[in-house]
Write an enzyme that holds these catalytic residues in place. Sequence first.
Site, short mmCIF file in Angstrom:
data_model
loop_
_atom_site.label_atom_id
_atom_site.label_comp_id
_atom_site.label_asym_id
_atom_site.label_seq_id
_atom_site.Cartn_x
_atom_site.Cartn_y
_atom_site.Cartn_z
NE ARG A 226 -4.20 -1.39 -0.30
CZ ARG A 226 -4.26 -2.39 -1.16
NH1 ARG A 226 -3.20 -2.71 -1.90
NH2 ARG A 226 -5.37 -3.10 -1.30
CD GLU A 255 -2.96 3.80 -5.80
OE1 GLU A 255 -3.99 3.19 -6.17
OE2 GLU A 255 -2.00 3.22 -5.26
CG HIS A 274 -2.95 -0.08 -7.12
ND1 HIS A 274 -3.44 0.55 -6.00
CD2 HIS A 274 -2.92 -1.40 -6.79
CE1 HIS A 274 -3.70 -0.33 -5.06
NE2 HIS A 274 -3.38 -1.53 -5.52
#
Length: 314
Positions: A226, A255, A274
Amino acid sequence: MRIYFTFDPRPDLKEPLVKQFPHVEFIFHARLDEEELEKADVLVTYGEDLNDSRIEIAKNLKWIFVASAGIEKMPAKAIAERNILVSNVRGIHKTPMAESILAHILSLKRALPFIYENKRNKVWDKKAQLSELNGSTALIIGPGAIGSEIGRLLQAFEVYTIGCNRSGEDAPFMNETYRIDELESQLPKAHIVISMLPSTPETKHLIKLDHFKLMRDDAIFMNFGRGNVVKTDVLIQALEQKLIFHAVLDVFEEEPLPLSSKLWEIDNVTISPHFSSHSSRYVERSLEIFKPSLEKWLNGETDVENKMNILRGY
């Protein structure tokens, strides 16, 4: 029993599910509909479409199956107050993520970015810095299901693997395992440092600039857990000061990564959006966990696979 999916699986995955559970009413939508949410007994979701008000709307909801490993964006307090059971798909990411991480490592070791750039520019140039993965040491921070799979693949390349977890207890495919509070003593040994930590109050901004100063100057730092395990400003500082050779980042504090972020401009970083866990088999593997859990649920059992503590975050 009414089960509401806030995503719509492919027909070849959806139809066997419906056939296996003929007495269950399944609703499949491409996005969350609050009228359907109000009637749902079980919710199958990626988690990002939930908030406090939607939990309040879901009067009948008793179980949330999250088709994701992380639950940090979910309204944890509201869910806990309602005593709604939460489970996830922990473990299904290990194959695609481990392959992604291995691909990035080999790409850097064997100068694939250099090769691709030269091809684009029609340049014949052998002056690349090539190195071997074989014989190196990897430190995996958070050697759970994914971290252990990474360790298994790395050991096939005769990489020495060191794990750091909360307990210090042995983890699969780690040559050595230490407690997370012993991290500083292990960092100088590693050619590759891989963070697989989840987002919890304990892991937030765990890795600081002093940790990068302890790493080898030829080290590769990889964050696939993370983004908030390290502050963005700290990462930028470590990369600009060349405290490490390269960083590979699949997760970020914010993000999508803003266009204004300095990370886009730094040469010694690889930015992945991601998606290292993405795979054509993602939903298939999710349903492989959901189906036996649903069997238990229909039999009155609540001990489903990957049952989570929503307040702890795992």
